[in-house]
Design a protein around this motif. Sequence first.
Motif, PDB file in Angstrom:
ATOM      1  N   ALA A  99      36.579  48.503 -71.606  1.00 28.02           N
ATOM      2  CA  ALA A  99      37.788  47.737 -71.938  1.00 28.02           C
ATOM      3  C   ALA A  99      37.857  46.531 -71.007  1.00 28.02           C
ATOM      4  CB  ALA A  99      39.038  48.598 -71.807  1.00 28.02           C
ATOM      5  N   LEU A 100      37.075  45.506 -71.329  1.00 25.85           N
ATOM      6  CA  LEU A 100      37.071  44.277 -70.542  1.00 25.85           C
ATOM      7  C   LEU A 100      38.222  43.380 -70.987  1.00 25.85           C
ATOM      8  CD1 LEU A 100      33.240  43.533 -70.815  1.00 25.85           C
ATOM      9  CD2 LEU A 100      34.421  44.958 -69.124  1.00 25.85           C
ATOM     10  N   GLN A 101      38.632  42.466 -70.111  1.00 29.64           N
ATOM     11  CA  GLN A 101      39.732  41.581 -70.467  1.00 29.64           C
ATOM     12  C   GLN A 101      39.340  40.701 -71.644  1.00 29.64           C
ATOM     13  OE1 GLN A 101      41.251  39.106 -67.337  1.00 29.64           O
ATOM     14  NE2 GLN A 101      42.886  38.252 -68.583  1.00 29.64           N
ATOM     15  N   PRO A 102      40.148  40.688 -72.699  1.00 26.22           N
ATOM     16  CA  PRO A 102      39.838  39.860 -73.867  1.00 26.22           C
ATOM     17  C   PRO A 102      40.381  38.444 -73.707  1.00 26.22           C
ATOM     18  CG  PRO A 102      41.775  41.176 -74.309  1.00 26.22           C
ATOM     19  CD  PRO A 102      41.342  41.533 -72.907  1.00 26.22           C
ATOM     20  N   GLY A 134      45.957  39.931 -72.931  1.00 26.71           N
ATOM     21  CA  GLY A 134      45.418  41.192 -73.422  1.00 26.71           C
ATOM     22  C   GLY A 134      46.064  41.744 -74.658  1.00 26.71           C
ATOM     23  N   GLN A 135      47.050  41.049 -75.224  1.00 25.53           N
ATOM     24  CA  GLN A 135      47.666  41.580 -76.440  1.00 25.53           C
ATOM     25  C   GLN A 135      46.619  41.672 -77.554  1.00 25.53           C
ATOM     26  OE1 GLN A 135      50.666  39.165 -78.420  1.00 25.53           O
ATOM     27  NE2 GLN A 135      51.618  40.968 -79.313  1.00 25.53           N
ATOM     28  N   GLY A 136      46.562  42.812 -78.192  1.00 20.18           N
ATOM     29  CA  GLY A 136      45.631  42.984 -79.303  1.00 20.18           C
ATOM     30  C   GLY A 136      44.182  42.900 -78.894  1.00 20.18           C
ATOM     31  N   GLY A 137      43.819  43.561 -77.811  1.00 17.99           N
ATOM     32  CA  GLY A 137      42.433  43.555 -77.356  1.00 17.99           C
ATOM     33  C   GLY A 137      41.564  44.542 -78.103  1.00 17.99           C
ATOM     34  N   ILE A 138      40.361  44.747 -77.593  1.00 18.49           N
ATOM     35  CA  ILE A 138      39.436  45.711 -78.176  1.00 18.49           C
ATOM     36  C   ILE A 138      38.990  46.680 -77.094  1.00 18.49           C
ATOM     37  CG2 ILE A 138      38.661  44.038 -79.893  1.00 18.49           C
ATOM     38  CD1 ILE A 138      36.026  43.785 -78.373  1.00 18.49           C
TER      39      ILE A 138
END
Length: 347
Positions: A99-102, A134-138
């Motif tokens: 979970a890296l910063q998007p 980070g809203q709506g990341g992967i």
Amino acid sequence: MRRLAAVLLLIHAAGPGWADTLRIATFNTELSRKGPGLLLRDIERGKDPQIAAVTAVIAAARPDVLALQGIDWDYEGRALAALTARLADQGLDYPYHVALQPNSGLPPPAPLDMDGNGKAGEPRDNQGYGRFRGQGGIALLSRLPVGRAGIRDFSALLWRNLPGALLPQHPDGSPFPSPEAQAVQRLSATAHWMVPLQLPDGSRLNVMTFHATPPLFDGPEDRNGLRNRDEIRLWQLLLDGQLGPAPEGPFVIAGDANLDPEHGEGHKAAIRSLLADPRLQDPRPQSPQGGTATVEWQNAGPMRVDYVLASAELTVTGGGVVWPDGPDDPAAIASRHRLVWVDLLLD
């Protein structure tokens, strides 16, 4: 829950067990909330029907590797940890995750009007749409060990530096919205990662995951349509060796391309080219209810925008789309998108 039980039986009948196959899935959960920390709050409270539906769908499909979209990123990974704990409560353990910063919600180096509406500092003026970082990341969840040293994150790649990029222009041919914006604009609306996983025999499988921007919500300059095109093209350029060393060995592309090869808006040649690439195979996962469709939007209807594509040398033994039977089905409550899964034979 009767529907999910039936899905579970169907999925398990599609192939042998973990010892023989690897199940890889992608799922745009649409779990994103409107403020930082709200997703963690809702997961920990344990009363949110959407979160319960998302975990039920995942637990029924039981993927070994799961690419998630629409999950808010936080620096300590607390929301993702809380979600994996909920899955563990249902007997599904994912000891490894990425979970890296998007780019979603990430502001440019200096305040700029990035979408051309004459204002700066709005959600669409971030590197990718987002009200907060980070809203709506992967994220990627895995039962297989992750080779963290080998992770390649392409999210910082500037759009203009992608070979063959088509950048938006004003009618006079000048850069849209400005040369300053294009000088800092990243390609990835969310992220592009290549994550190496260690298979039981010690060999490696590269999982490539992303969530492309919708080719909508722009103007005649077609900023989002062009960006979506190039976000999809990135994978073929990577395989061509134009973005550094080409990946070695088998691979899977799993994510939300936000583009249907036949219907809706967007540059369809991009997804058609990817699906037709001889280095890939398209298992065309389907459901009895929706065919190959993976999402159902209220206005646009059902489309195929979520994909699990295997490299040509892999053996696919099954696949499917978890499509709901009705509005009360957990798959309908969870998200407008459906979980898509593919089974691969382990040699």
